[in-house]
Design an enzyme around this catalytic site. Structure first.
Site, PDB file in Angstrom:
ATOM      1  N   GLU A 296      -3.817  -0.718  16.912  1.00  0.00           N
ATOM      2  CA  GLU A 296      -4.499  -0.400  15.652  1.00  0.00           C
ATOM      3  C   GLU A 296      -5.995  -0.661  15.789  1.00  0.00           C
ATOM      4  O   GLU A 296      -6.375  -1.709  16.324  1.00  0.00           O
ATOM      5  CB  GLU A 296      -3.907  -1.235  14.511  1.00  0.00           C
ATOM      6  CG  GLU A 296      -2.442  -0.924  14.238  1.00  0.00           C
ATOM      7  CD  GLU A 296      -1.843  -1.751  13.108  1.00  0.00           C
ATOM      8  OE1 GLU A 296      -2.602  -2.449  12.403  1.00  0.00           O
ATOM      9  OE2 GLU A 296      -0.618  -1.704  12.936  1.00  0.00           O
TER      10      GLU A 296
ATOM     11  N   HIS B 172      -1.712   0.301   7.977  1.00  0.00           N
ATOM     12  CA  HIS B 172      -1.189  -1.071   7.908  1.00  0.00           C
ATOM     13  C   HIS B 172      -1.606  -1.738   6.593  1.00  0.00           C
ATOM     14  O   HIS B 172      -2.181  -2.824   6.567  1.00  0.00           O
ATOM     15  CB  HIS B 172      -1.677  -1.893   9.103  1.00  0.00           C
ATOM     16  CG  HIS B 172      -0.778  -3.058   9.410  1.00  0.00           C
ATOM     17  ND1 HIS B 172      -0.617  -3.560  10.674  1.00  0.00           N
ATOM     18  CD2 HIS B 172       0.023  -3.820   8.607  1.00  0.00           C
ATOM     19  CE1 HIS B 172       0.227  -4.593  10.643  1.00  0.00           C
ATOM     20  NE2 HIS B 172       0.621  -4.758   9.392  1.00  0.00           N
TER      21      HIS B 172
ATOM     22  N   ARG C 219       7.441  -3.900  11.694  1.00  0.00           N
ATOM     23  CA  ARG C 219       6.722  -4.137  12.943  1.00  0.00           C
ATOM     24  C   ARG C 219       6.876  -2.917  13.835  1.00  0.00           C
ATOM     25  O   ARG C 219       7.975  -2.391  14.009  1.00  0.00           O
ATOM     26  CB  ARG C 219       7.271  -5.380  13.667  1.00  0.00           C
ATOM     27  CG  ARG C 219       6.951  -6.699  12.974  1.00  0.00           C
ATOM     28  CD  ARG C 219       5.482  -7.061  13.137  1.00  0.00           C
ATOM     29  NE  ARG C 219       5.164  -8.374  12.588  1.00  0.00           N
ATOM     30  CZ  ARG C 219       4.686  -8.580  11.380  1.00  0.00           C
ATOM     31  NH1 ARG C 219       4.494  -7.567  10.561  1.00  0.00           N
ATOM     32  NH2 ARG C 219       4.404  -9.799  10.966  1.00  0.00           N
TER      33      ARG C 219
END
Length: 352
Positions: free
Chosen positions: A281, A300, A252
């Site tokens: 993001e 990600h 995270r």
């Protein structure tokens, strides 16, 4: 990331005996919007979202709700008065108001470890990519340059014999430790919830955070983000690290102070970083990380494999099925609901 039809097919295969009155849909079908909305929910919780149209229109009679990122807020629970089970096919629970579900007698399931192999593989790959300049060399060749010199050229390490600090010793952290054992690395673990005996059994050494930071050549983060550990790696903690150390974050973004990390990389206070998660993001165009030559960035994708995503609806519904068949489910989040009288009555009726 998992189309609604994946849950529909898993229901038919695993839960078909409980009926075929199943409504299938997608919370957000637009890929770009999905990435933004799910990240906002992870940061701010499910209450920021409106109730999906399908739930407003058809949710009042539903008893089970299953999905991946669909926000299960108090508003959703209010719109589904007959709901008894909520299941998300992911380990994270950021998109579920578990407290409210518990109050209403709704049992919550998640799927722990569905992408553990994917993330642990990726973390090892990120260590190698960053310290051995794999991505940078590839980029240089693609852009017409035969690059041989990098910011860490004088200290490029091998993994063998180095110390790796693993922060968080859940399923993913344990798999990382297991996989790095093949490189003959000394594995240090910081996790206040892991027993020294368990860590030792895995061939690792349990240490405090300060020791891990000072002694590790590589640090990889696999802890869950909570209010207590937000920005647990900040300016003070980075200052304890070796100048030749690398930090890898596939967990995270909030575990690391992004401003402090960028500043440390810019000043070469540590050798490098590899990041798959970011507070915003897609990463903003003015991000400091985009200006640095000692950081590897990915979008990600650590947990995104066909195996991890495709299998997770089945893993979730198989566990819910165990409950309904009076077996032992693995992934119940709020077991106190099992003592709720209204829930017990519903479960008896389903099992009858």
């Amino acid at each position: 990331m998992i189309p609604g039809k994946g849950f529909g097919e898993a229901w038919k295969k695993i839960m078909g005996e409980y009926g075929d009155d199943v409504l299938v849909g997608d919370w957000e079908a637009d890929w770009e919007k999905l990435q933004y909305r799910r990240l906002e929910v992870e940061k701010r919780g499910p209450e920021i979202e409106v109730v999906p149209d399908q739930i407003i229109e058809s949710g009042k009679d539903a008893e089970i709700l299953a999905g991946l990122f669909v926000p299960v807020s108090s508003k959703v629970l209010e719109a589904m008065p007959k709901l008894k089970v909520v299941g998300v096919s992911r380990a994270g629970l950021e998109n579920v108001n578990v407290t409210e579900a518990t109050k209403r007698g709704v049992l919550v399931f998640n799927v722990q470890g569905r992408n553990a192999h994917a993330v642990s593989d990726f973390a090892v790959g990120m260590m190698l990519a960053e310290c051995r300049n794999i991505a940078r060399a590839h980029y240089a060749i693609k852009n017409g340059t035969w690059r041989k010199t990098f910011s860490n050229s004088a200290t490029v390490p091998e993994l063998t014999g180095r110390n790796v600090g693993i922060i968080g010793f859940g399923y993913i952290g344990r798999l990382v430790a297991q996989k790095l054992s093949g490189f003959n690395m000394n594995r240090l673990v910081f996790d206040p919830y892991a027993s020294e005996e368990d860590v030792k059994e895995a061939g690792c050494t349990k240490v405090d955070l300060e020791t891990l930071l000072k002694e590790s050549d590589f640090i990889t983060l696999h802890a869950r983000l909570t209010e207590a550990n937000k920005n647990m790696i900040g300016e003070k903690e980075i200052a304890l690290m070796k100048e030749t150390a690398y930090i890898v974050n596939t967990g995270r973004a909030g575990l690391v102070d992004q401003v402090a990390l960028a500043a440390a990389l810019k000043a070469n206070k540590i050798s490098g970083a590899a990041l798959d998660v970011f507070t915003t993001e897609p990463i903003p165009e003015d991000s400091e990380f985009l200006k640095l030559d000692n950081v590897t960035l990915t979008t990600h994708i650590a947990g995104t494999t066909a195996d991890a995503l495709g299998n997770s609806p089945s893993l979730l519904l198989e566990d819910i099925s165990k409950l309904l068949k009076d077996n032992k489910p693995r992934f119940i989040v709020n077991p106190e609901v099992l003592e709720n009288e209204e829930f017990k009555k519903w479960l008896e009726e389903v099992r009858a």
